[in-house]
Design a protein around this motif. Sequence first.
Motif, PDB file in Angstrom:
ATOM      1  N   TRP A 221       0.806  -1.297  -0.090  1.00  0.00           N
ATOM      2  CA  TRP A 221      -0.104   0.009   0.031  1.00  0.00           C
ATOM      3  C   TRP A 221       0.919   1.091   0.070  1.00  0.00           C
ATOM      4  CZ3 TRP A 221      -4.403  -0.731  -1.767  1.00  0.00           C
ATOM      5  CH2 TRP A 221      -5.238  -1.750  -1.239  1.00  0.00           C
ATOM      6  N   ASP A 222       2.201   1.102   0.503  1.00  0.00           N
ATOM      7  CA  ASP A 222       2.948   2.206   0.743  1.00  0.00           C
ATOM      8  C   ASP A 222       3.920   2.504  -0.657  1.00  0.00           C
ATOM      9  OD1 ASP A 222       1.838   3.410   3.039  1.00  0.00           O
ATOM     10  OD2 ASP A 222       2.969   1.833   4.157  1.00  0.00           O
ATOM     11  N   ALA A 223       3.766   1.585  -1.337  1.00  0.00           N
ATOM     12  CA  ALA A 223       4.496   1.646  -2.563  1.00  0.00           C
ATOM     13  C   ALA A 223       4.606   3.116  -3.269  1.00  0.00           C
ATOM     14  CB  ALA A 223       4.482   0.410  -3.762  1.00  0.00           C
ATOM     15  N   GLU A 224       5.639   3.636  -3.719  1.00  0.00           N
ATOM     16  CA  GLU A 224       5.336   5.269  -4.099  1.00  0.00           C
ATOM     17  C   GLU A 224       5.443   5.352  -5.532  1.00  0.00           C
ATOM     18  OE1 GLU A 224       8.590   7.447  -2.083  1.00  0.00           O
ATOM     19  OE2 GLU A 224       7.574   7.313  -0.112  1.00  0.00           O
ATOM     20  N   ILE A 225       5.990   4.225  -6.404  1.00  0.00           N
ATOM     21  CA  ILE A 225       6.096   4.312  -7.746  1.00  0.00           C
ATOM     22  C   ILE A 225       5.510   3.012  -8.350  1.00  0.00           C
ATOM     23  CG2 ILE A 225       7.688   4.443  -9.729  1.00  0.00           C
ATOM     24  CD1 ILE A 225       9.478   5.914  -7.810  1.00  0.00           C
ATOM     25  N   ARG A 226       4.634   3.041  -9.242  1.00  0.00           N
ATOM     26  CA  ARG A 226       4.233   1.892  -9.875  1.00  0.00           C
ATOM     27  C   ARG A 226       5.264   1.216 -11.059  1.00  0.00           C
ATOM     28  NH1 ARG A 226      -1.998   0.965 -11.310  1.00  0.00           N
ATOM     29  NH2 ARG A 226      -2.116  -1.265 -11.265  1.00  0.00           N
ATOM     30  N   LEU A 377      -6.009  16.294  -4.449  1.00  0.00           N
ATOM     31  CA  LEU A 377      -6.372  15.289  -3.373  1.00  0.00           C
ATOM     32  C   LEU A 377      -7.214  13.978  -3.987  1.00  0.00           C
ATOM     33  CD1 LEU A 377      -5.713  14.235  -0.477  1.00  0.00           C
ATOM     34  CD2 LEU A 377      -7.720  15.444   0.156  1.00  0.00           C
ATOM     35  N   GLY A 378      -6.978  12.782  -3.774  1.00  0.00           N
ATOM     36  CA  GLY A 378      -7.650  11.933  -4.024  1.00  0.00           C
ATOM     37  C   GLY A 378      -7.385  11.262  -5.361  1.00  0.00           C
ATOM     38  N   LEU A 379      -6.054  11.568  -5.992  1.00  0.00           N
ATOM     39  CA  LEU A 379      -5.782  10.897  -7.216  1.00  0.00           C
ATOM     40  C   LEU A 379      -5.024   9.639  -7.011  1.00  0.00           C
ATOM     41  CD1 LEU A 379      -4.775  14.207  -9.187  1.00  0.00           C
ATOM     42  CD2 LEU A 379      -6.886  13.034  -9.341  1.00  0.00           C
ATOM     43  N   PRO A 380      -5.342   8.635  -8.105  1.00  0.00           N
ATOM     44  CA  PRO A 380      -4.381   7.375  -7.968  1.00  0.00           C
ATOM     45  C   PRO A 380      -2.829   7.751  -7.867  1.00  0.00           C
ATOM     46  CG  PRO A 380      -6.038   7.156  -9.609  1.00  0.00           C
ATOM     47  CD  PRO A 380      -6.066   8.550  -9.095  1.00  0.00           C
ATOM     48  N   TRP A 381      -2.285   6.943  -7.025  1.00  0.00           N
ATOM     49  CA  TRP A 381      -0.762   7.203  -6.792  1.00  0.00           C
ATOM     50  C   TRP A 381      -0.363   8.642  -6.550  1.00  0.00           C
ATOM     51  CZ3 TRP A 381       2.476   2.689  -6.579  1.00  0.00           C
ATOM     52  CH2 TRP A 381       1.868   1.705  -6.963  1.00  0.00           C
ATOM     53  N   LEU A 382      -1.118   9.450  -5.848  1.00  0.00           N
ATOM     54  CA  LEU A 382      -0.895  10.907  -5.580  1.00  0.00           C
ATOM     55  C   LEU A 382       0.399  10.773  -4.625  1.00  0.00           C
ATOM     56  CD1 LEU A 382      -2.253  13.845  -5.720  1.00  0.00           C
ATOM     57  CD2 LEU A 382      -2.366  13.448  -3.071  1.00  0.00           C
ATOM     58  N   SER A 383       0.328   9.907  -3.739  1.00  0.00           N
ATOM     59  CA  SER A 383       1.903   9.728  -3.037  1.00  0.00           C
ATOM     60  C   SER A 383       2.190   8.445  -2.892  1.00  0.00           C
ATOM     61  CB  SER A 383       1.627  10.260  -1.459  1.00  0.00           C
ATOM     62  OG  SER A 383       0.914   9.570  -0.729  1.00  0.00           O
ATOM     63  N   ARG A 385       0.467   3.886  -3.434  1.00  0.00           N
ATOM     64  CA  ARG A 385      -0.371   2.882  -4.059  1.00  0.00           C
ATOM     65  C   ARG A 385      -1.815   3.120  -3.339  1.00  0.00           C
ATOM     66  NH1 ARG A 385      -0.099  -3.528  -5.020  1.00  0.00           N
ATOM     67  NH2 ARG A 385      -2.024  -3.954  -5.931  1.00  0.00           N
ATOM     68  N   ALA A 386      -2.121   3.691  -2.255  1.00  0.00           N
ATOM     69  CA  ALA A 386      -3.293   3.683  -1.404  1.00  0.00           C
ATOM     70  C   ALA A 386      -4.012   5.040  -1.578  1.00  0.00           C
ATOM     71  CB  ALA A 386      -3.000   3.196   0.231  1.00  0.00           C
ATOM     72  N   SER A 387      -3.350   5.782  -2.319  1.00  0.00           N
ATOM     73  CA  SER A 387      -3.692   7.202  -2.467  1.00  0.00           C
ATOM     74  C   SER A 387      -5.283   7.431  -2.891  1.00  0.00           C
ATOM     75  CB  SER A 387      -3.046   8.123  -3.351  1.00  0.00           C
ATOM     76  OG  SER A 387      -1.722   8.370  -2.708  1.00  0.00           O
ATOM     77  N   SER A 388      -5.475   6.842  -3.483  1.00  0.00           N
ATOM     78  CA  SER A 388      -7.153   6.971  -4.117  1.00  0.00           C
ATOM     79  C   SER A 388      -7.976   5.846  -3.328  1.00  0.00           C
ATOM     80  CB  SER A 388      -7.511   6.564  -5.550  1.00  0.00           C
ATOM     81  OG  SER A 388      -6.906   5.235  -5.838  1.00  0.00           O
ATOM     82  N   PHE A 389      -7.822   5.168  -2.213  1.00  0.00           N
ATOM     83  CA  PHE A 389      -8.453   4.401  -1.321  1.00  0.00           C
ATOM     84  C   PHE A 389      -8.910   5.247  -0.161  1.00  0.00           C
ATOM     85  CE2 PHE A 389      -6.244   1.485  -3.990  1.00  0.00           C
ATOM     86  CZ  PHE A 389      -7.205   0.398  -4.338  1.00  0.00           C
ATOM     87  N   ILE A 390      -9.842   4.681   0.536  1.00  0.00           N
ATOM     88  CA  ILE A 390     -10.473   5.549   1.727  1.00  0.00           C
ATOM     89  C   ILE A 390      -9.654   5.956   2.820  1.00  0.00           C
ATOM     90  CG2 ILE A 390     -12.211   5.708   3.536  1.00  0.00           C
ATOM     91  CD1 ILE A 390     -14.055   3.933   1.707  1.00  0.00           C
ATOM     92  N   TRP A 391      -8.913   4.977   3.219  1.00  0.00           N
ATOM     93  CA  TRP A 391      -7.855   5.205   4.354  1.00  0.00           C
ATOM     94  C   TRP A 391      -6.678   5.839   3.793  1.00  0.00           C
ATOM     95  CZ3 TRP A 391      -2.778   3.445   4.795  1.00  0.00           C
ATOM     96  CH2 TRP A 391      -2.376   2.427   3.969  1.00  0.00           C
ATOM     97  N   GLY A 392      -6.193   5.747   2.549  1.00  0.00           N
ATOM     98  CA  GLY A 392      -5.099   6.478   1.779  1.00  0.00           C
ATOM     99  C   GLY A 392      -5.293   7.781   1.628  1.00  0.00           C
ATOM    100  N   VAL A 393      -6.542   8.175   1.409  1.00  0.00           N
ATOM    101  CA  VAL A 393      -6.617   9.785   1.107  1.00  0.00           C
ATOM    102  C   VAL A 393      -6.573  10.409   2.181  1.00  0.00           C
ATOM    103  CG1 VAL A 393      -9.330   9.826   1.211  1.00  0.00           C
ATOM    104  CG2 VAL A 393      -7.965  11.210  -0.355  1.00  0.00           C
ATOM    105  N   TRP A 394      -7.018   9.711   3.452  1.00  0.00           N
ATOM    106  CA  TRP A 394      -7.197  10.427   4.956  1.00  0.00           C
ATOM    107  C   TRP A 394      -5.690  10.795   5.360  1.00  0.00           C
ATOM    108  CZ3 TRP A 394      -5.244  10.055   9.703  1.00  0.00           C
ATOM    109  CH2 TRP A 394      -5.978  10.582  10.640  1.00  0.00           C
ATOM    110  N   HIS A 395      -4.639   9.888   4.920  1.00  0.00           N
ATOM    111  CA  HIS A 395      -3.113  10.419   5.230  1.00  0.00           C
ATOM    112  C   HIS A 395      -2.611  11.248   4.152  1.00  0.00           C
ATOM    113  CE1 HIS A 395      -2.975   7.167   8.330  1.00  0.00           C
ATOM    114  NE2 HIS A 395      -3.686   6.433   7.832  1.00  0.00           N
ATOM    115  N   ASP A 396      -3.144  11.223   3.087  1.00  0.00           N
ATOM    116  CA  ASP A 396      -2.617  12.422   1.773  1.00  0.00           C
ATOM    117  C   ASP A 396      -3.146  13.714   2.472  1.00  0.00           C
ATOM    118  OD1 ASP A 396      -1.194  10.716   0.395  1.00  0.00           O
ATOM    119  OD2 ASP A 396      -2.620  10.374  -1.199  1.00  0.00           O
TER     120      ASP A 396
END
Length: 431
Positions: A221-226, A377-383, A385-396
């Motif tokens: 989930w924390d991978a930064e680069i695809r 905010l809310g874009l895929p891979w903003l920071s 892998r988890a960025s566009s998921f519910i808990w991931g966007v909260w941290h972004d």
Amino acid sequence: MAIECVDTVVVGGGQAGLAMSEHLSKHGIPHLVLERHRIAERWRSERWDSLVANGPAWHDRFPNMEFADIDPDAFAPKEKVADYFVAYARQIAAPVRCGVEVTLVQKNVGRPGFRIETSGGAIEANNVVAATGPFQRPIIPSLVPEAAGVLQIHSSAYRNPRQLPGGAVLVVGAGSSGTQIADELVQAGRRVYLSVGPHERPPRAYRGLDFCWWLGVLGKWDAEIREAGKEHVTIAVSGAHGGQTVDFRRLAARGMTLVGLTKSYTNGTMTFAPDLADNIARGDANYLSLLDEADAYAARNGLDLPFEPEARLIEPDPECVTNPILELNLQEAGVTTIIWATGFAADYSWLKVDAFDAQGRPKHQRGVSAEPGIYFLGLPWLSRRASSFIWGVWHDAKHLADRIATQRKYLAYHAASKRQTPMRAVEMQQQ
């Protein structure tokens, strides 16, 4: 008429906008969240009737509130997800204005900040957060003309099998949406063709633990680069029917006809690439590699988890894979509907600032745009892998709110120093 002024305007009242509001409030930053419809509207009106979340309730939520009346290991129906966000907005007292559409954002001339034109009047703000997410404009490829005589809809417009005319259905796109819709149609007795392109196919669960947990402990989930070449590869995962691993061979065994990537349409005939077997095989490789990593993690950490050797059993390829259909005459096959599960494009036509590249994509670093005061905010891979998921966007959102708070401190220091300068000059004269 006086123009309303606020420090930060957040555009979008979905999961991204609410996450942003929570963190701005924690910093004491005055803000407004503008939502053109209702909170989490897309969950209610732009998804099919039977949709459930793709992650279990313990995972697909914000840290500070659990789902009510849902088992943590269950998958929340779409209405429950929307209700969750409404309740969350109430819990954090988010200043959301529903029914207000943002039509234009422009920089102020000769002074800081932005002018935001809305259906409810103009607003000025120092910062604007574009929290409209990645699902803004449905993509329907211009392959099949309207004169072809088939109903064409995007997956976001699909509701249930009764909505469609009688006959066979071609579903283009085998990610989470396309696969679940195709499966529902097969179970409703429809003849279904599913166009399968490159994809990742994780196990729904393995050795008693959901794949969301495995991706977490394995750091995925924390991978930064695809990985290069996988920027647009879709993920086939489902929470439907209590959560099951997507297995295209089993779908074929239930009567679904798999075809390769959709290529073209000519004179009533759809053409598919000869890549079906390769796409299936690569999905299998992705699936098995995750099992390998999970086993290695369990062994390394001494986890007492039940072994699951049957998870590695790969059934023989069905006839539609070994002898794939490369051309399909829609009329002869009885296809009356094409459902395009082909994703979405961003629409920032309302945001008239220097924050986009030549292709219209946001220029940003972890959501901080190239235009000072504009955030995404809310874009895929903003920071990650988890960025566009519910808990991931909260941290972004926390990262962006921290940045806005830091900028406010610098500006406050500058304003204070300007006020102090005359007094300091008098003190020096008296000395």
